[in-house]
Design an enzyme around this catalytic site. Sequence first.
Site, PDB file in Angstrom:
ATOM      1  CG  ASN A   9      -1.728   1.240   1.393  1.00  0.00           C
ATOM      2  OD1 ASN A   9      -1.769   2.071   0.485  1.00  0.00           O
ATOM      3  ND2 ASN A   9      -2.380   1.395   2.539  1.00  0.00           N
ATOM      4  CE  LYS A  11      -0.062   3.183   4.806  1.00  0.00           C
ATOM      5  NZ  LYS A  11       0.049   3.274   6.259  1.00  0.00           N
ATOM      6  CG  HIS A  96      -5.707   1.997   5.364  1.00  0.00           C
ATOM      7  ND1 HIS A  96      -5.215   2.924   6.253  1.00  0.00           N
ATOM      8  CD2 HIS A  96      -4.729   1.093   5.173  1.00  0.00           C
ATOM      9  CE1 HIS A  96      -3.964   2.582   6.565  1.00  0.00           C
ATOM     10  NE2 HIS A  96      -3.643   1.478   5.925  1.00  0.00           N
ATOM     11  CD  GLU A  98      -2.746   5.512   6.827  1.00  0.00           C
ATOM     12  OE1 GLU A  98      -2.791   5.544   5.592  1.00  0.00           O
ATOM     13  OE2 GLU A  98      -1.812   4.963   7.458  1.00  0.00           O
ATOM     14  CD  GLU A 168      -3.278  -2.357   7.387  1.00  0.00           C
ATOM     15  OE1 GLU A 168      -2.130  -2.522   6.951  1.00  0.00           O
ATOM     16  OE2 GLU A 168      -3.963  -1.371   7.114  1.00  0.00           O
ATOM     17  N   GLY A 174       2.791   2.366  10.867  1.00  0.00           N
ATOM     18  CA  GLY A 174       3.734   3.486  10.735  1.00  0.00           C
ATOM     19  C   GLY A 174       4.468   3.830  12.018  1.00  0.00           C
ATOM     20  CB  SER A 214       5.513  -1.665  11.910  1.00  0.00           C
ATOM     21  OG  SER A 214       5.139  -0.329  12.186  1.00  0.00           O
TER      22      SER A 214
HETATM   23  P1  13P Z   1       3.272   0.511   7.627  1.00  0.00           P
HETATM   24  O1  13P Z   1       3.772  -0.794   7.039  1.00  0.00           O
HETATM   25  O2  13P Z   1       4.006   1.693   7.099  1.00  0.00           O
HETATM   26  O3  13P Z   1       3.168   0.440   9.100  1.00  0.00           O
HETATM   27  O4  13P Z   1       1.765   0.677   7.069  1.00  0.00           O
HETATM   28  C1  13P Z   1       0.887  -0.372   7.199  1.00  0.00           C
HETATM   29  C2  13P Z   1      -0.350  -0.049   6.464  1.00  0.00           C
HETATM   30  O5  13P Z   1      -1.114   0.817   6.873  1.00  0.00           O
HETATM   31  C3  13P Z   1      -0.629  -0.781   5.231  1.00  0.00           C
HETATM   32  O6  13P Z   1      -1.928  -0.552   4.778  1.00  0.00           O
END
Ligand code: 13P
Length: 252
Positions: A9, A11, A96, A98, A168, A174, A214
């Site tokens: 992903n 982002k 997601h 976010e 997740e 992150g 992560s």
């Molecule tokens: P990170 O791997 O940067 O923690 O992000 C995970 C994520 O949100 C994947 O959708």
Amino acid sequence: MRKYLIAGNWKMNMKPSEAKVFAKQLTDSIKDVSSDVIVMIAPPFTALQAVGEAIKGSVIKLGAQNMNDNEKGAFTGEISADMLLDVGVEYVILGHSERRQIYKESNEFINKKVLFALKKGLKPVLCIGELLEERESGKTNSVLKTQLVEGLKNVAKDDMKNIVIAYEPVWAIGTGKVATPEVAEETHKFVRDTLAEIFDKTVAENTIIQYGGSVTDASVDGLMKQPDIDGALVGGASLKADSFTRIVKFVR
Ligand code: 13P
């Protein structure tokens, strides 16, 4: 037997010009991936077409990071399922954390997108996960159960073969704080048991449940050794060819 799905992903990273070069590099470094691993990358909307062309004929599948739940029309700033399909998208990440947190997407709203994606022939990757305070106050299972029950409302049993669940934990995204394989496995087992309750045991056994938060080349092997972890949804570490390639080629 379930396959693994390793997905990147991206982002809000990578301009189309960068994305094209990077995706081409991945097609080469990932070409000899094991046949029981599906690889998918989800660039930003503006890079979908360029990346779709770059990965054509390779093992890599194309994913999008979001989608509108309407056919077409006056929805300024939105992207439709048909637009995604037209550039070769197969998977769409929905719900997601976010989007849940920053853009206040509710389970009900996410459910509409899940149903619409299925109707259009896209494969939803439904993201679920608890906040740190929810884990610390013992609410993880009830939060996940609600996200599953409401997010999968009115999904036909037969459509579950086209859905992927991505667990997740929000506290792991992150932050560099990856869940331990044991904690992740315990939660994945709960997610699978919940799918058995909502649908049945066969659906539960056949559904791919990814872990995200992560994941790096250092943590992937331990996670993939767990019986209920069927892949990873990778953010930061999917933006570098060497780390993403190593993640895709995890060792069990
Ligand atoms: P990170 O791997 O940067 O923690 O992000 C995970 C994520 O949100 C994947 O959708």
